[in-house]
Motif scaffolding. Structure first.
Motif, PDB file in Angstrom:
ATOM      1  N   ALA A  48      61.122 -93.400  21.005  1.00 57.03           N
ATOM      2  CA  ALA A  48      60.394 -94.532  21.603  1.00 57.03           C
ATOM      3  C   ALA A  48      60.057 -94.312  23.075  1.00 57.03           C
ATOM      4  O   ALA A  48      59.436 -95.180  23.697  1.00 57.03           O
ATOM      5  CB  ALA A  48      61.202 -95.817  21.427  1.00 57.03           C
ATOM      6  N   THR A  49      60.467 -93.182  23.636  1.00 59.44           N
ATOM      7  CA  THR A  49      60.090 -92.820  25.021  1.00 59.44           C
ATOM      8  C   THR A  49      59.671 -91.349  24.988  1.00 59.44           C
ATOM      9  O   THR A  49      60.327 -90.484  25.576  1.00 59.44           O
ATOM     10  CB  THR A  49      61.271 -93.035  26.005  1.00 59.44           C
ATOM     11  OG1 THR A  49      62.399 -92.287  25.540  1.00 59.44           O
ATOM     12  CG2 THR A  49      61.666 -94.493  26.137  1.00 59.44           C
ATOM     13  N   LEU A  52      57.006 -85.911  27.324  1.00 51.91           N
ATOM     14  CA  LEU A  52      56.323 -84.643  27.043  1.00 51.91           C
ATOM     15  C   LEU A  52      56.586 -84.165  25.614  1.00 51.91           C
ATOM     16  O   LEU A  52      56.159 -83.066  25.240  1.00 51.91           O
ATOM     17  CB  LEU A  52      56.762 -83.577  28.047  1.00 51.91           C
ATOM     18  CG  LEU A  52      56.588 -83.986  29.521  1.00 51.91           C
ATOM     19  CD1 LEU A  52      57.057 -82.872  30.453  1.00 51.91           C
ATOM     20  CD2 LEU A  52      55.139 -84.355  29.824  1.00 51.91           C
ATOM     21  N   GLY A  53      57.317 -84.971  24.838  1.00 55.78           N
ATOM     22  CA  GLY A  53      57.486 -84.711  23.409  1.00 55.78           C
ATOM     23  C   GLY A  53      58.452 -83.592  23.064  1.00 55.78           C
ATOM     24  O   GLY A  53      58.541 -83.188  21.908  1.00 55.78           O
ATOM     25  N   ASP A  92      61.912 -83.361  23.124  1.00 54.90           N
ATOM     26  CA  ASP A  92      63.046 -83.694  22.248  1.00 54.90           C
ATOM     27  C   ASP A  92      62.547 -83.998  20.834  1.00 54.90           C
ATOM     28  O   ASP A  92      63.154 -83.572  19.847  1.00 54.90           O
ATOM     29  CB  ASP A  92      63.803 -84.905  22.824  1.00 54.90           C
ATOM     30  CG  ASP A  92      64.519 -84.564  24.127  1.00 54.90           C
ATOM     31  OD1 ASP A  92      64.914 -83.395  24.306  1.00 54.90           O
ATOM     32  OD2 ASP A  92      64.665 -85.461  24.986  1.00 54.90           O
ATOM     33  N   GLU A 129      54.663 -93.705  23.240  1.00 56.16           N
ATOM     34  CA  GLU A 129      54.625 -93.436  24.687  1.00 56.16           C
ATOM     35  C   GLU A 129      53.727 -94.491  25.315  1.00 56.16           C
ATOM     36  O   GLU A 129      52.618 -94.714  24.859  1.00 56.16           O
ATOM     37  CB  GLU A 129      54.091 -92.029  24.939  1.00 56.16           C
ATOM     38  CG  GLU A 129      53.740 -91.723  26.384  1.00 56.16           C
ATOM     39  CD  GLU A 129      54.869 -91.982  27.380  1.00 56.16           C
ATOM     40  OE1 GLU A 129      55.975 -91.478  27.173  1.00 56.16           O
ATOM     41  OE2 GLU A 129      54.622 -92.705  28.377  1.00 56.16           O
ATOM     42  N   ARG A 130      54.237 -95.138  26.361  1.00 56.49           N
ATOM     43  CA  ARG A 130      53.454 -96.253  26.880  1.00 56.49           C
ATOM     44  C   ARG A 130      52.449 -95.862  27.970  1.00 56.49           C
ATOM     45  O   ARG A 130      51.548 -96.629  28.281  1.00 56.49           O
ATOM     46  CB  ARG A 130      54.356 -97.357  27.406  1.00 56.49           C
ATOM     47  CG  ARG A 130      55.051 -97.021  28.696  1.00 56.49           C
ATOM     48  CD  ARG A 130      55.772 -98.231  29.183  1.00 56.49           C
ATOM     49  NE  ARG A 130      56.755 -97.890  30.188  1.00 56.49           N
ATOM     50  CZ  ARG A 130      57.660 -98.731  30.624  1.00 56.49           C
ATOM     51  NH1 ARG A 130      57.710 -99.947  30.141  1.00 56.49           N
ATOM     52  NH2 ARG A 130      58.512 -98.372  31.538  1.00 56.49           N
ATOM     53  N   SER A 137      54.842 -99.573  23.157  1.00 54.36           N
ATOM     54  CA  SER A 137      56.232 -99.782  23.520  1.00 54.36           C
ATOM     55  C   SER A 137      56.966-100.453  22.380  1.00 54.36           C
ATOM     56  O   SER A 137      56.372-101.258  21.664  1.00 54.36           O
ATOM     57  CB  SER A 137      56.262-100.747  24.694  1.00 54.36           C
ATOM     58  OG  SER A 137      56.868-100.184  25.786  1.00 54.36           O
ATOM     59  N   ASP A 185      65.011 -91.968  25.846  1.00 55.74           N
ATOM     60  CA  ASP A 185      65.284 -91.105  27.002  1.00 55.74           C
ATOM     61  C   ASP A 185      64.468 -91.639  28.178  1.00 55.74           C
ATOM     62  O   ASP A 185      63.480 -91.021  28.588  1.00 55.74           O
ATOM     63  CB  ASP A 185      64.891 -89.655  26.657  1.00 55.74           C
ATOM     64  CG  ASP A 185      65.013 -88.716  27.860  1.00 55.74           C
ATOM     65  OD1 ASP A 185      65.707 -89.060  28.834  1.00 55.74           O
ATOM     66  OD2 ASP A 185      64.403 -87.625  27.809  1.00 55.74           O
ATOM     67  N   ASP A 241      60.929 -96.373  34.985  1.00 49.22           N
ATOM     68  CA  ASP A 241      61.361 -97.090  33.779  1.00 49.22           C
ATOM     69  C   ASP A 241      62.467 -98.098  34.098  1.00 49.22           C
ATOM     70  O   ASP A 241      63.525 -98.122  33.433  1.00 49.22           O
ATOM     71  CB  ASP A 241      61.838 -96.102  32.698  1.00 49.22           C
ATOM     72  CG  ASP A 241      60.733 -95.183  32.211  1.00 49.22           C
ATOM     73  OD1 ASP A 241      59.552 -95.492  32.454  1.00 49.22           O
ATOM     74  OD2 ASP A 241      61.050 -94.174  31.569  1.00 49.22           O
TER      75      ASP A 241
END
Ligand SMILES: C[S@@+](CC[C@H](N)C(=O)[O-])C[C@H]1O[C@@H](n2cnc3c(N)ncnc32)[C@H](O)[C@@H]1O
Length: 259
Positions: free
Chosen positions: A104-105, A108-109, A111, A126-127, A163, A180, A206
């Motif tokens: 949900a966060t 840069l993708g 993880d 990604e918001r 979000s 994260d 954040d």
């Protein structure tokens, strides 16, 4: 200008080096609802490697391009195993079991990509629309990669700009929600890579991250996993059910309905 956390500022300079490149950037900006502003601190460029973000007041930062399959990330995913990736154990990968995950966060993708490489079905949210545009560009290129494109297109997708807690068309309820949120760099300054510094400058800190935990727990049928840097308090001050230490911090685990 650093964007506020809950309402990301998406004004961006479009830095095409030809009329055709500029037209493509204008299209990208329209797709992601970015506000073209030639005086903005951040700019988008088209490079042979992909869509690139540059920070114009930090020329020593290399343009940021999301590249899943080569470079450091490509090396990491080829070496990734359940034994050497604490993230795998954090989400509960075990034997042949692979949980479905919502990152949900997404950022840069990285993880999310490692989890997909280990066999999980991963959805990303990604918001920040500039980050989402970079992420989608990286995904599209990776989907065409000869070695990893097929499994990647089956396992990893970006739901869109958004979000947790707001309506997400196409979202399938996951077993695990992974969080994260951005944390102030001073806690691990020496370890923060330039690309993460640039991301932090773009998206802010954040500060509303605590609010994510309750929404994540409502959605996840098995667990919520939160990545925290060394010394950081748990999200929302809530003691996790368990945690897994890593060299730079830890993963806090909240088993379902244990908040
Ligand atoms: C530290 S980065 C994540 C890095 C990511 N784990 C990776 O491996 O690349 C945090 C990201 O979460 C995004 N973010 C923060 N709060 C969010 C929210 N409520 N919904 C969606 N994205 C959020 C930020 O815009 C930022 O891009």
């Amino acid at each position: 200008m650093v964007s506020s956390d809950s309402d990301p500022v998406a004004s961006i300079a479009l830095l095409g080096d030809s009329a055709a490149a500029q037209a493509t950037l204008v299209n990208i900006a329209a797709t992601w609802q970015l506000q073209p502003d030639q005086l903005a601190r951040f700019g988008l460029m088209l490079t042979p490697q992909g869509l690139a973000l540059c920070q114009r007041d930090q020329p020593r930062f290399k343009p940021l391009i999301i590249d899943f399959v080569s470079g450091r990330l490509g090396y990491r995913y080829r070496q990734a195993t359940v034994a050497n990736e604490a993230l795998a154990r954090a989400v509960g990968i075990q034997g042949g079991y692979r949980p479905t995950v919502l990152d949900a966060t997404a950022g840069l993708g990285r993880d999310a990509f490692i989890l997909a490489a280990l066999g999980c079905q991963v959805q990303m949210l990604e918001r920040h629309p500039v980050v989402a545009a970079l992420l989608q560009d990286g995904l599209q290129r990776a989907y065409f990669d000869k070695k990893s494109g097929i499994w990647l297109s089956e396992r990893l997708r970006l739901l869109g700009v958004g979000s947790l807690g707001s309506e997400q068309p196409g979202l399938r309820a996951p077993e695990v929600v992974y969080l994260d949120p951005m944390f102030p760099a001073r806690h691990h300054r020496a370890l923060v890579k330039k690309e993460m510094q640039m991301l932090q400058q773009l998206v802010g800190l954040d500060r509303d991250a605590d609010q994510l935990l309750a929404s994540a727990n409502t959605l996840a049928s098995r667990r919520v996993v939160v990545k925290r840097p060394k010394g950081a308090p748990p999200l929302a001050g809530l003691k996790p059910s368990a945690w897994i230490p890593t060299p730079h911090g830890r993963f806090d685990l909240y088993f379902n309905n244990k908040l």
